[in-house]
Design an enzyme around this catalytic site. Structure first.
Site, PDB file in Angstrom:
ATOM      1  CB  CYS A 174     -25.019  -8.980  39.810  1.00  0.00           C
ATOM      2  SG  CYS A 174     -25.576  -7.597  40.822  1.00  0.00           S
TER       3      CYS A 174
ATOM      4  CD  GLU B 265     -29.606 -11.456  42.848  1.00  0.00           C
ATOM      5  OE1 GLU B 265     -28.526 -11.227  42.284  1.00  0.00           O
ATOM      6  OE2 GLU B 265     -30.477 -10.583  43.032  1.00  0.00           O
TER       7      GLU B 265
ATOM      8  CD  GLU C 241     -24.822  -5.930  36.547  1.00  0.00           C
ATOM      9  OE1 GLU C 241     -25.026  -6.476  37.654  1.00  0.00           O
ATOM     10  OE2 GLU C 241     -23.718  -5.523  36.174  1.00  0.00           O
ATOM     11  CG  LEU C 242     -32.283  -4.776  36.800  1.00  0.00           C
ATOM     12  CD1 LEU C 242     -33.744  -4.823  36.417  1.00  0.00           C
ATOM     13  CD2 LEU C 242     -31.985  -3.569  37.682  1.00  0.00           C
TER      14      LEU C 242
ATOM     15  CE  LYS D 104     -30.282   6.449  46.202  1.00  0.00           C
ATOM     16  NZ  LYS D 104     -29.656   6.207  47.522  1.00  0.00           N
ATOM     17  CG  HIS D 105     -22.218   4.649  46.069  1.00  0.00           C
ATOM     18  ND1 HIS D 105     -22.687   3.361  45.897  1.00  0.00           N
ATOM     19  CD2 HIS D 105     -20.869   4.557  45.920  1.00  0.00           C
ATOM     20  CE1 HIS D 105     -21.675   2.549  45.661  1.00  0.00           C
ATOM     21  NE2 HIS D 105     -20.558   3.248  45.672  1.00  0.00           N
ATOM     22  CB  ALA D 106     -25.457   1.543  48.329  1.00  0.00           C
TER      23      ALA D 106
ATOM     24  CG  ASN E 277     -22.435  -5.736  44.681  1.00  0.00           C
ATOM     25  OD1 ASN E 277     -22.672  -4.596  44.288  1.00  0.00           O
ATOM     26  ND2 ASN E 277     -22.560  -6.785  43.891  1.00  0.00           N
TER      27      ASN E 277
END
Length: 464
Positions: free
Chosen positions: A275, A372, A241-242, A167-169, A144
């Site tokens: 988030c 969420e 951080e979720l 390790k990126h999206a 994001n």
């Protein structure tokens, strides 16, 4: 070269990057093989052995060069962000500028943040608390904010003398590669920061390597919990951080001329894919009708369209399946009695677009309250009074951030202290800023990033 690339794809299937505005494939990114991952860890370890002994001032100079490189490549980076995950181009440029400012801030302050702390031990003499770099940190990052989320984790870690593997999206691998190129252009040691495009199954072997000392994760609750469990099995530090379902409380004495635009920004920035976005708008009853009318009018005025057009306010969601899940949350809430005031319909045509959507009559049992909502959907909940607003805010499994608006700052601050979340902004929009820590409680994770926390949590603290 094309034949070799094709063979690599066949040997190591990878991920597709799809332009969410058009549905067209941008690129295929093969997973790294076992040998390539091992080489990346070896290179990061060798770079760490050099970087750890470089002075904090020299590391700061490298960070300043990184900030300059980001600014010089701003248009290229912004366009990559827009094409890969749909952020409106103006916002994408703003993300690059924010990253450059982050580099400068840590360049200016890192030495102070991890300076030795001397403690007078009386007759036993003096103790010195000293921060020492530990090694390689693995960062598992989301799409994001393809640059900001990465650098928010990486810059403090590198400023303190560590190395980082990213390790990126899967869908923002172009951004990941471009960012790694920026580090190289800024003169960082080869391998100190590197993107390793691996599948989820390849994360566990990385965490088992003793040279990987910790992991920083920004992800959904389930994915973050799984990675944290793997880190725990290997006795590695972790920062999570979720997800979030942040409350945005508007009390009866709030200035609506300021609170409504702030609520629009807090809910709909980055097409609601934040988030710390204001996902639950909790409004005190005496002003609920006036607030709702203004909010709906402002939401309907937002322009949804091509993210490369400067006039666009809302781009597409990053993936079509994310748009479909968001729409399901809206429909299930409507079936339970919520009322639709704006949006709520998937538009015709290509792309993962979803309009600014506003629901009222929302209760705590509904998906748009309990879950969420990662997209441009605002749930308006009416509170009887300030105490009821706090009760509603705390009725959540999450606890990442929040906001409270009132004409009485002292009262707002008193109520804010009762909200169970990582941070509460009084008469402001939740943001992440290098000067203050960010992180959550409950299902929103643990640990903190930014400020001195971003450096201290992944360092060894000793008393030599």
């Amino acid at each position: 070269m094309m034949a070799n690339a094709a063979e690599n794809v066949l040997a190591h299937p990878g991920s597709l990057s799809v332009n969410p505005a058009t549905g067209e494939t941008v690129a295929l990114h093969p997973w790294l093989g076992e040998r390539e991952v091992a080489e990346a860890v070896d290179a990061a370890s060798a770079a760490f052995d050099v970087w750890r002994d470089i002075s904090c001032a020299d590391r700061g100079a490298a960070l300043r060069r990184l900030g300059q490189t980001l600014e010089q490549r701003s248009e290229l980076l912004a366009r990559l962000i827009s094409v890969e995950m749909g952020k409106p181009i103006g916002r994408a440029r703003g993300e690059v500028a924010k990253c450059a400012a982050l580099c400068r801030w840590y360049a200016d302050h890192a030495q102070r943040l991890i300076a030795d702390e001397r403690i007078d031990m009386g007759s036993d003499g003096e103790a010195v608390v000293r921060y020492r770099p530990l090694g390689i940190v693995l960062a598992v990052m989301p799409w994001n904010f393809p640059l900001w989320q990465v650098l928010r984790a990486a810059v403090p870690v590198l400023a303190g003398g560590n190395a980082m593997l990213l390790k990126h999206a899967d869908n923002v691998q172009g951004c990941a590669k471009a960012l790694a190129d920026c580090f190289g252009a800024a003169g960082f040691p080869a391998g100190l920061f590197a993107n390793v495009h691996v599948s989820r199954d390849q994360i566990a072997p990385l965490l088992a390597d003793q040279r990987i000392v910790g992991v920083s994760v920004t992800a959904g609750t389930a994915a973050g919990g799984a990675i944290a469990a793997e880190a725990g099995r290997n006795l590695k530090k972790s920062v999570l951080e979720l997800g979030g379902s942040d409350p945005f409380i508007v009390l009866a004495d709030a200035d609506l001329d300021r609170a409504v635009p702030a609520a629009i920004e807090a809910r709909f920035q980055n097409s609601g894919q934040v988030c710390i976005a204001a996902k639950r708008l909790i409004v005190e009853a005496p002003i609920a009708e006036a607030f709702t009318a203004r909010f709906v009018a402002a939401a309907e005025a937002l322009v949804c369209g091509d993210p490369l057009d400067d006039a666009t306010d809302l781009g597409p969601l990053a993936r079509a399946r994310a748009r479909d899940e968001l729409h399901s949350q809206v429909e299930r809430s409507l079936a339970m009695g919520a009322r639709l005031l704006a949006g709520g319909r998937i538009p015709d045509g290509p792309g993962a677009f979803y309009p600014a959507t506003v629901l009222t009559g929302v209760t705590p049992a509904m998906p748009v309250f309990r879950e969420e909502t990662f997209g441009p959907v605002a749930a308006i909940i009416v509170a009887d009074d300030g105490d009821d607003a706090v009760r509603l805010a705390n009725d959540s499994d999450f606890g990442l951030s929040g906001a409270i608006w009132s004409g009485d700052r002292a009262r707002a601050t008193t109520l804010a202290r009762r909200i169970e979340t990582g941070a509460v902004h009084v008469n402001g929009v939740p943001v992440s800023d290098p000067r203050v820590p960010i992180g959550g409680v409950r299902q929103s994770g643990y640990g903190r990033e930014l400020s001195h926390f971003g450096m201290a949590l992944l360092h060894n603290v000793g008393m030599p």
